[in-house]
Design a protein around this motif. Structure first.
Motif, PDB file in Angstrom:
ATOM      1  N   GLU A 137       0.828  -1.197   0.000  1.00 29.16           N
ATOM      2  CA  GLU A 137       0.000   0.000   0.000  1.00 29.16           C
ATOM      3  C   GLU A 137       0.866   1.251   0.000  1.00 29.16           C
ATOM      4  OE1 GLU A 137      -3.611   1.517  -0.673  1.00 29.16           O
ATOM      5  OE2 GLU A 137      -3.110  -0.602  -0.513  1.00 29.16           O
ATOM      6  N   ARG A 138       2.047   1.163   0.615  1.00 31.85           N
ATOM      7  CA  ARG A 138       2.928   2.325   0.541  1.00 31.85           C
ATOM      8  C   ARG A 138       3.433   2.506  -0.884  1.00 31.85           C
ATOM      9  NH1 ARG A 138       4.189   4.184   4.953  1.00 31.85           N
ATOM     10  NH2 ARG A 138       4.983   2.216   5.786  1.00 31.85           N
ATOM     11  N   VAL A 140       1.731   1.886  -3.510  1.00 33.34           N
ATOM     12  CA  VAL A 140       0.639   2.582  -4.188  1.00 33.34           C
ATOM     13  C   VAL A 140       0.676   4.072  -3.854  1.00 33.34           C
ATOM     14  CG1 VAL A 140      -1.869   2.784  -4.376  1.00 33.34           C
ATOM     15  CG2 VAL A 140      -0.803   0.522  -4.236  1.00 33.34           C
ATOM     16  N   LEU A 142       3.293   5.920  -3.066  1.00 33.38           N
ATOM     17  CA  LEU A 142       4.390   6.600  -3.740  1.00 33.38           C
ATOM     18  C   LEU A 142       4.114   6.731  -5.226  1.00 33.38           C
ATOM     19  CD1 LEU A 142       7.595   5.280  -1.974  1.00 33.38           C
ATOM     20  CD2 LEU A 142       6.013   7.075  -1.367  1.00 33.38           C
ATOM     21  N   GLY A 143       3.380   5.770  -5.788  1.00 29.26           N
ATOM     22  CA  GLY A 143       3.129   5.824  -7.222  1.00 29.26           C
ATOM     23  C   GLY A 143       1.966   6.716  -7.603  1.00 29.26           C
ATOM     24  N   ARG A 144       0.911   6.698  -6.814  1.00 24.40           N
ATOM     25  CA  ARG A 144      -0.334   7.287  -7.305  1.00 24.40           C
ATOM     26  C   ARG A 144      -1.039   8.232  -6.346  1.00 24.40           C
ATOM     27  NH1 ARG A 144       0.430   7.216 -12.465  1.00 24.40           N
ATOM     28  NH2 ARG A 144       0.173   5.225 -13.540  1.00 24.40           N
ATOM     29  N   ARG A 145      -0.442   8.531  -5.208  1.00 25.53           N
ATOM     30  CA  ARG A 145      -1.107   9.475  -4.309  1.00 25.53           C
ATOM     31  C   ARG A 145      -0.301  10.766  -4.228  1.00 25.53           C
ATOM     32  NH1 ARG A 145      -4.398   5.187  -1.206  1.00 25.53           N
ATOM     33  NH2 ARG A 145      -2.585   3.861  -0.925  1.00 25.53           N
ATOM     34  N   GLU A 149      -2.158  13.310   0.322  1.00 27.98           N
ATOM     35  CA  GLU A 149      -2.831  12.008   0.379  1.00 27.98           C
ATOM     36  C   GLU A 149      -1.915  10.956   1.013  1.00 27.98           C
ATOM     37  OE1 GLU A 149      -5.364  12.890  -3.721  1.00 27.98           O
ATOM     38  OE2 GLU A 149      -3.862  11.291  -3.691  1.00 27.98           O
ATOM     39  N   LEU A 188       9.210  12.316  -0.173  1.00 28.62           N
ATOM     40  CA  LEU A 188       9.018  13.762  -0.313  1.00 28.62           C
ATOM     41  C   LEU A 188      10.206  14.496   0.294  1.00 28.62           C
ATOM     42  CD1 LEU A 188       5.318  13.934   0.946  1.00 28.62           C
ATOM     43  CD2 LEU A 188       6.076  14.071  -1.430  1.00 28.62           C
ATOM     44  N   TYR A 226      -7.828   7.819   0.302  1.00 30.77           N
ATOM     45  CA  TYR A 226      -8.217   6.519  -0.250  1.00 30.77           C
ATOM     46  C   TYR A 226      -7.718   5.387   0.629  1.00 30.77           C
ATOM     47  CZ  TYR A 226      -8.553   9.736  -4.155  1.00 30.77           C
ATOM     48  OH  TYR A 226      -8.832  10.826  -4.944  1.00 30.77           O
TER      49      TYR A 226
ATOM     50  N   GLN B  69      -2.309   1.392  -9.926  1.00 30.31           N
ATOM     51  CA  GLN B  69      -0.894   1.155  -9.643  1.00 30.31           C
ATOM     52  C   GLN B  69      -0.633  -0.341  -9.693  1.00 30.31           C
ATOM     53  OE1 GLN B  69       1.793   3.322  -9.037  1.00 30.31           O
ATOM     54  NE2 GLN B  69       2.969   1.420  -9.225  1.00 30.31           N
ATOM     55  N   LEU B 142       9.982   4.446  -6.883  1.00 29.02           N
ATOM     56  CA  LEU B 142       8.851   5.373  -6.872  1.00 29.02           C
ATOM     57  C   LEU B 142       9.100   6.534  -5.934  1.00 29.02           C
ATOM     58  CD1 LEU B 142       5.720   3.088  -7.127  1.00 29.02           C
ATOM     59  CD2 LEU B 142       7.224   3.978  -8.858  1.00 29.02           C
ATOM     60  N   ARG B 144      12.287   7.718  -4.830  1.00 30.15           N
ATOM     61  CA  ARG B 144      13.507   8.519  -4.925  1.00 30.15           C
ATOM     62  C   ARG B 144      14.191   8.515  -6.277  1.00 30.15           C
ATOM     63  NH1 ARG B 144      12.631  12.108  -1.239  1.00 30.15           N
ATOM     64  NH2 ARG B 144      12.955  11.502   0.914  1.00 30.15           N
ATOM     65  N   GLY B 187       4.449   4.458 -11.829  1.00 26.23           N
ATOM     66  CA  GLY B 187       3.862   5.645 -11.231  1.00 26.23           C
ATOM     67  C   GLY B 187       4.002   6.878 -12.094  1.00 26.23           C
TER      68      GLY B 187
END
Lengths: 239, 239
Positions: A137-138, A140, A142-145, A149, A188, A226, B69, B142, B144, B187
């Motif tokens: 889920e992490r 996901v 990093l890829g899409r949130r 979010e 980030l 989400y 994702q 995703l 870095r 991503g």
DNA sequence: CGGTTGCTTGAGATCCATCAATAGGAGTGG
DNA sequence: CCACTCCTATTGATGGATCTCAAGCAACCG
């Protein structure tokens, strides 16, 4: 209070008193680590799985350009490796984020424990799948949130995980990490972590003073990010 | 030619002929799936682990905002679940990317196989750890790595994984997915996938025509993307 | 006190997403 | 065979999200 990793494993299987006694044996010899210290595998402790008793830790990776990515966040009660990991895969890049107390469970002893009790085996598999789901889920995130979010999703996840071991009080819990750490966890920059936090604050969803996070509106936070508690659908032993 | 998943598992343990015979039994009843079709767990097939015999597949997640994702990419020879996964964790979000042939290995039969042979047990744990490492490294990507770094890293990973099962010829291999799929994997938006590909092409590192990828300068591609083959350090059975 | 660490804010640059349009190829039905 | 449609790849233009650089401030600590 019961050891956090036993308290956690109870969610995965109906442990008997004998099971608990076996598991408690793993925690008998605790080690301590300062904050921000690698405590992974050295030659003396090879072939053991660290179990976090107290404090926060992580598995991370450094890139050649100096960037760090935290791959997994370990909370009290977490096993830092799968119970059946081949020794050559044992990870050196384990680090404490806060001061940490941990135990080292020898791989051989873990195997004996799960041979001795199908409930322990079930609990350990449950634990591994829980970790896997969290990691996915992490990914996901990093890829899409988006940044906020991701942040919201992390807080929902922490709320759920910490609640499992009784560390949530009135929808608040300790968040003993820096904003740099949060950035390395969420992919980030520290600056943007700060701004995302303020976004969530302004929206009235959370407050974060000192190192204590209060979640004021869990439902909205889940919606925003989400977050679907179902992704940890094995979280309860009942089916 | 030997079944890809046996060929793959040979990298994780020194299998005997008996071991191979047991494993080959799992592939006896193959199913077929069209491209882009979910082929996850239905009631009839519950408690089985899909094994990809042919074609590419993936585990994915959809968000409420419509974004997809891909969490893991399955190549021929891959087991789509850990061998000891508790049934309540069995994943419904498995989908083929190309036409796929797959077998269903019942969880109970897998357990019997690893009880019967410590080499099979070792190979299955090795396989699980390999998948775990791949997943972690994609998380690092995703979090870095830039778009073209991600792309390069993926190609290095694919080169290594496909080489393991003999699907690399002269540093080239089939890449039977669309740019949208690549985006969902990395991503990125499909448009940016296209531009990142052109960057790699202009740098002379790869060429991609039809659905065939040629890697012209693997070493530079590894450098560019911070790819360290060591992260799959269990990739060889020798220690 | 001075030094360090962590948090905050601003300004500018960069990366990447989104929207939009074109073109080629593969399949499909007439 | 042709017209049509859908899917995929490609390119341009624009805007937004996030990074980087830089500075100031508060808290803590030796």
């Amino acid at each position: 209070m019961e050891l956090p990793f036993i308290r956690k494993l109870r969610h995965g299987a109906a442990l008997t008193e004998d099971d608990v006694a076996i598991l408690a044996g793993f925690a008998r010899s605790a080690r301590a680590s300062h904050a921000r210290a690698d405590f992974g595998i050295d030659s003396a402790t090879t072939r053991s799985v660290p179990i976090v008793l107290d404090g926060w830790a992580c598995r991370y990776r450094m890139l050649a350009n100096g960037k760090r990515q935290i791959v997994f966040l370990f909370l009290p009660g977490d096993l830092c490796e799968p119970f059946g990991v081949p020794p050559r895969f044992l990870d050196h890049a384990l680090s404490s984020l806060t001061p940490v107390r941990y135990a080292l469970a020898p791989l051989t002893a873990l195997r004996q424990a799960l041979y001795a009790s199908p409930r322990i085996e079930q609990a350990l598999w449950w634990d591994m799948m829980l970790s896997t789901e969290i990691e996915r889920e992490r990914l996901v995130s990093l890829g899409r949130r988006s940044a906020s979010e991701r942040m919201g999703h992390l807080f929902c996840e922490l709320h759920l995980r910490l609640d499992m071991i009784g560390l949530v009080e009135e929808d608040g819990f300790d968040l003993p990490v820096t904003q740099v750490d949060l950035g390395d966890l969420l992919g980030l920059s520290a600056v943007h972590v700060n701004r995302s936090l303020q976004e969530l604050r302004k929206a009235g969803l959370i407050s974060l003073t000192g190192r204590r996070l209060m979640i004021h509106d869990l439902e909205s936070l889940c919606d925003l990010s989400y977050f679907e508690p179902d992704y940890l659908r094995g979280a309860s032993a009942s089916r």
